[in-house]
Scaffold this active site. Structure first.
Site, short mmCIF file in Angstrom:
data_model
loop_
_atom_site.label_atom_id
_atom_site.label_comp_id
_atom_site.label_asym_id
_atom_site.label_seq_id
_atom_site.Cartn_x
_atom_site.Cartn_y
_atom_site.Cartn_z
N LYS A 7 0.85 -1.21 0.00
CA LYS A 7 0.00 0.00 0.00
C LYS A 7 0.88 1.25 0.00
O LYS A 7 0.61 2.21 -0.72
CB LYS A 7 -0.93 -0.01 1.23
CG LYS A 7 -2.04 -1.05 1.14
CD LYS A 7 -2.79 -1.18 2.46
CE LYS A 7 -3.72 -2.38 2.44
NZ LYS A 7 -4.35 -2.66 3.73
N GLN B 19 -4.35 -1.24 9.97
CA GLN B 19 -4.23 -2.57 9.38
C GLN B 19 -4.75 -3.63 10.36
O GLN B 19 -4.29 -3.70 11.50
CB GLN B 19 -2.76 -2.83 9.01
CG GLN B 19 -2.54 -4.12 8.24
CD GLN B 19 -3.14 -4.08 6.84
OE1 GLN B 19 -3.13 -3.07 6.16
NE2 GLN B 19 -3.67 -5.21 6.41
N ASP C 107 -10.81 2.97 4.69
CA ASP C 107 -11.27 1.59 4.53
C ASP C 107 -12.79 1.49 4.43
O ASP C 107 -13.32 0.46 4.01
CB ASP C 107 -10.80 0.75 5.74
CG ASP C 107 -9.49 0.03 5.47
OD1 ASP C 107 -9.27 -0.39 4.32
OD2 ASP C 107 -8.71 -0.12 6.42
#
Ligand code: NDP
Length: 282
Positions: free
Chosen positions: A50, A94, A117
């Site tokens: 990412k 994460q 997200d």
């Protein structure tokens, strides 16, 4: 005739180019932060990837590597700092997080307009309401890969295997918004094959290596394999690719399918987050 392979890297590249163009034209540089707790090897690989792509497209990027023993309050304080940081428009924590941390509490502490997200209740709620704001990236990735085939979605039978909040449910909701007739299967579903065999569009996100075999797929179906399973023979999806490609119309490979598209959608979400934060759009 064997299935056409949906090249996730190629589809993602198109989005990444557009993101790069938008960043170049933007007066303000969009910023993304990723918080990684501990040293889970799979998480480190995802975060590295990412970061690489975020920097390539020209985002401002900040990474927070936290010790695996960080306290819940310590992590919440860092998220609060990120929430206040005007250079950062999107944040990803994460997952998974270590046991001492309440994942739901942490996700809920992210400001909804910085939630790259799309996992906070506000963003998931707006998806349920057909009023999409920041939509979970993997679900967006699945939809874009389906659209990349050029096939019509409205009126088709879509089956999603897996009902997680981050993949299965939001994917089902996006397909419903596209007017597909959607069935969601899970671990308690009886006779899975009866359902999958009826799917014109089959999205599989259950984390079970090669669960979906050739005889479970309708000839000509679009098959999107979200699964990432580490086996002694390397990474495999939830679909038995070699068998299923003989009957499906279109299929995504693992790796090189949903993964690269998910990252492109995360970065796109960061741009959307900046606009939402500035009140340019909702
Ligand atoms: P979860 O473990 O959160 O959810 C798995 C879902 O699959 C559950 O709903 C479970 O049912 C269902 N399930 C499990 N076994 C079966 C079975 N035998 N038959 C039918 N359904 C079953 O996983 P995630 O949704 O987070 O991830 C799914 C997969 O996708 C994983 O391999 C993950 O690594 C991968 N992934 C890939 C991403 C990418 O970018 N490519 C991004 C995110 C995830 P129940 O609810 O009843 O337990």
């Amino acid at each position: 005739m064997p299935a056409k392979i949906i090249d996730g890297k190629k589809v993602a590249e198109k989005f990444l180019k557009d993101i790069n163009k938008n960043i170049k034209q933007s007066k303000e540089k969009p910023g993304l932060a990723i918080v990684l707790v501990g040293k889970n090897p799979a998480s480190e690989i995802y975060v590295n990837f990412k970061e690489k792509k975020a920097r390539e497209v020209g985002l401002y990027f900040k990474r927070f590597n936290l010790d695996k023993n960080v306290s819940q309050d310590g992590l919440l304080r860092i998220i609060d700092d990120i929430n206040q940081n005007r250079k950062i428009h999107g944040v990803i924590v994460q997952l998974p997080l270590p046991d001492q941390i309440d994942e739901t509490l942490v996700v809920d502490s992210i400001l909804p307009h910085k939630d790259a997200d799309g996992f906070t209740p506000v963003n998931l709620g707006s998806l349920v309401n057909d009023d999409n704001r920041l939509v979970p990236a993997t679900a967006r990735a699945c939809l874009e890969l389906i659209k990349s085939t050029g096939q019509k979605i409205a009126g088709k039978n879509a089956v999603v295997v897996g009902r997680s909040t981050i993949v299965g449910k939001p994917t089902a909701l996006l397909l419903l918004q596209e007017n597909a007739t959607v069935t969601v299967c899970h671990s308690k579903t009886k006779n899975l094959k009866e359902h999958t065999k009826n799917a014109d569009i089959l999205v599989v996100a259950c984390g079970k290596a090669k669960l979906i075999k050739k005889d479970m797929v309708k000839p000509g179906a679009i098959v999107i394999d979200v699964g990432i399973n580490r086996t002694p023979n390397g990474l495999v999806g939830d679909v038995d690719f070699d068998g299923v490609k003989e009957v499906a119309g279109y299929i995504t490979p693992v790796p090189g399918g949903v993964g690269p598209m998910t990252i492109a959608m995360l970065l796109d979400n960061t741009l959307n987050a900046m606009e939402i934060g500035k009140g340019v759009r909702f």
